[in-house]
Design an enzyme around this catalytic site. Sequence first.
Site, PDB file in Angstrom:
ATOM      1  N   ASP A  41       0.884  -1.159   0.000  1.00 32.27           N
ATOM      2  CA  ASP A  41       0.000   0.000   0.000  1.00 32.27           C
ATOM      3  C   ASP A  41       0.931   1.221   0.000  1.00 32.27           C
ATOM      4  OD1 ASP A  41      -2.258   1.632   0.297  1.00 32.27           O
ATOM      5  OD2 ASP A  41      -2.189   1.519   2.476  1.00 32.27           O
ATOM      6  N   ASP A  43      -0.085   4.901   1.457  1.00 26.67           N
ATOM      7  CA  ASP A  43      -0.240   5.749   2.652  1.00 26.67           C
ATOM      8  C   ASP A  43      -0.013   4.954   3.929  1.00 26.67           C
ATOM      9  OD1 ASP A  43      -1.090   8.278   1.374  1.00 26.67           O
ATOM     10  OD2 ASP A  43      -2.786   7.071   0.701  1.00 26.67           O
ATOM     11  N   LYS A 190     -18.704  12.235   8.302  1.00 23.14           N
ATOM     12  CA  LYS A 190     -18.115  11.239   7.396  1.00 23.14           C
ATOM     13  C   LYS A 190     -17.983  11.801   5.979  1.00 23.14           C
ATOM     14  CE  LYS A 190     -18.763   6.498   5.767  1.00 23.14           C
ATOM     15  NZ  LYS A 190     -19.663   5.330   5.712  1.00 23.14           N
ATOM     16  N   ILE A 193     -15.195  14.547   5.869  1.00 24.11           N
ATOM     17  CA  ILE A 193     -13.869  13.910   5.862  1.00 24.11           C
ATOM     18  C   ILE A 193     -13.600  13.284   4.494  1.00 24.11           C
ATOM     19  CG2 ILE A 193     -12.534  11.954   6.782  1.00 24.11           C
ATOM     20  CD1 ILE A 193     -12.472  14.119   8.814  1.00 24.11           C
ATOM     21  N   ASP A 195     -14.806  14.244   1.633  1.00 23.26           N
ATOM     22  CA  ASP A 195     -14.563  15.315   0.651  1.00 23.26           C
ATOM     23  C   ASP A 195     -13.105  15.787   0.666  1.00 23.26           C
ATOM     24  OD1 ASP A 195     -17.123  15.262  -0.253  1.00 23.26           O
ATOM     25  OD2 ASP A 195     -17.787  17.076   0.791  1.00 23.26           O
ATOM     26  N   HIS A 197     -10.567  14.022   0.964  1.00 24.81           N
ATOM     27  CA  HIS A 197      -9.826  13.088   0.105  1.00 24.81           C
ATOM     28  C   HIS A 197     -10.341  13.131  -1.333  1.00 24.81           C
ATOM     29  CE1 HIS A 197      -7.824  11.079   3.539  1.00 24.81           C
ATOM     30  NE2 HIS A 197      -8.943  11.346   4.170  1.00 24.81           N
TER      31      HIS A 197
END
Length: 488
Positions: A41, A43, A190, A193, A195, A197
């Site tokens: 992965d 991040d 939710k 948060i 948005d 990203h």
Amino acid sequence: MYSSSSHLALIPVISKNSVNPDTIFANNEMSLGDIEIYGFDYDYTLAFYSRHLHTLIFNIARDILIQEHRYPEGLREYEYIPNFVVRGLHYDVQKALLMKIDAFHYIQLGTVYRGLHPVPDKEVIAMYDGCHVPLENMSDFYGKSSHGHTMKQFMDIFSLPEMNLLCSVNDYFMKHNIDYEPVHLYKDVKEAIGDVHVKGIMYRAVEADIENYISYGEQTHAVLKKLYEDGKKMFLITNSPFDFVDRGMNYIVGKDWRDLFDIVIVQADKPGFFNDRRKPFRRVTDKGVLHWDRIHKLEKGKIYKQGNLYEFLRLTGWRGSKVLYFGDHIYSDLADLTLKHGWRTGAIIPELRKEIKIMNTEECVHLMTWLQGLTGLIEHMQVHRDPASQAVVQEWIEEREAMRSQTKDIFNGQFGSLFRTYHNPTYFSRRLSRFADIYMASLSCLLNYDFQHTFFPRRTPLQHESPFWPEQTSAGGDGFHCDAPSKT
């Protein structure tokens, strides 16, 4: 009669067992000699972020609530609180409560928060008719919260700002006696948060000031180079967009980072990537232009987006236990791979380094040792029913309760250790042991091992086996949090 001063005699039993924070810990036996292909992965696996990123996500999402969801301007008074929450907590969406739950679905009293303040134990017990949360209220095996489940578990490191924001908004509404619907609040936070990203706000901010947000480490480069020079195949599967990954990897590894990887997949939409067979791979240019051609093979040097694991397996033939994939999200990154596809899995748990350093402190060793010793004394003395003995046992029980709170507070004043709820594993810990073959604080831990190394889980006794394990003392038994493999 014993007193807490008696614990001094027990200390030498375990005081030398300090744990190296760079150790790789095994849940399942695994030999690196069998691993031919390494997957990652991005991040919190290849790239680690500074605390500034959590503050940034919190601030942007808070402002989105105010500007786009018409939440009160007064919320601007709230700022991100470092070290307030830990990963793996559960949030009761309908009751607006954040809490820690153990592997047996029991709430840890003293760790239930409404807003920024703890809820009294009596109130918690009244609300839940005890401390147990029924299975139907919990998220499912993979951590998904559907079919009316009321408990959302936060397993992602990126969820720390989300928990902070939920607590802050709840706190504001309660302080100002505003009647609100907790379900709407949860969904709005939710979405805000998300948005940060989805709209690319976070990505642009990090790219513009990369030195402030990425904790630069030559060791990620060293790990990748060591694997490359040993002839290992490597691939990257991330949900992040290519521009963001490219900027970060240029900073961490260098402009030639793509030469190290055989396959690079961005915007993968995990965990859907591992389950949904419908999305085909699509090739992307360095400039972000999408190609329309059908993908017949995944080639080195090219960038792909979306796709799915079944197509990945068909095109590469990389199957089973010769593949080791590293990620930080136990559900999204690791669960399907180990349960459905037989890949080996490595969990990256950055919090581990801090917890091990705390465990190695003299204060923790003394507390844990005496706590175990005291538990053993209570266990053996409780059979004596005369008033004098019972009075002593009651004193010990009260002392033990106080010490259990102290041991929690050493790790985090509100929620304690990521891995333990008093003596039990946390819900997070149980999932970690189920879905990860090995776990470690960062990829740099791999530098301490050669590629023929076999990881063996420690054979700790089952409860009914312990009498046959002579080295298990009341001071260092299976409930002892500070006991772990010694230095490599």
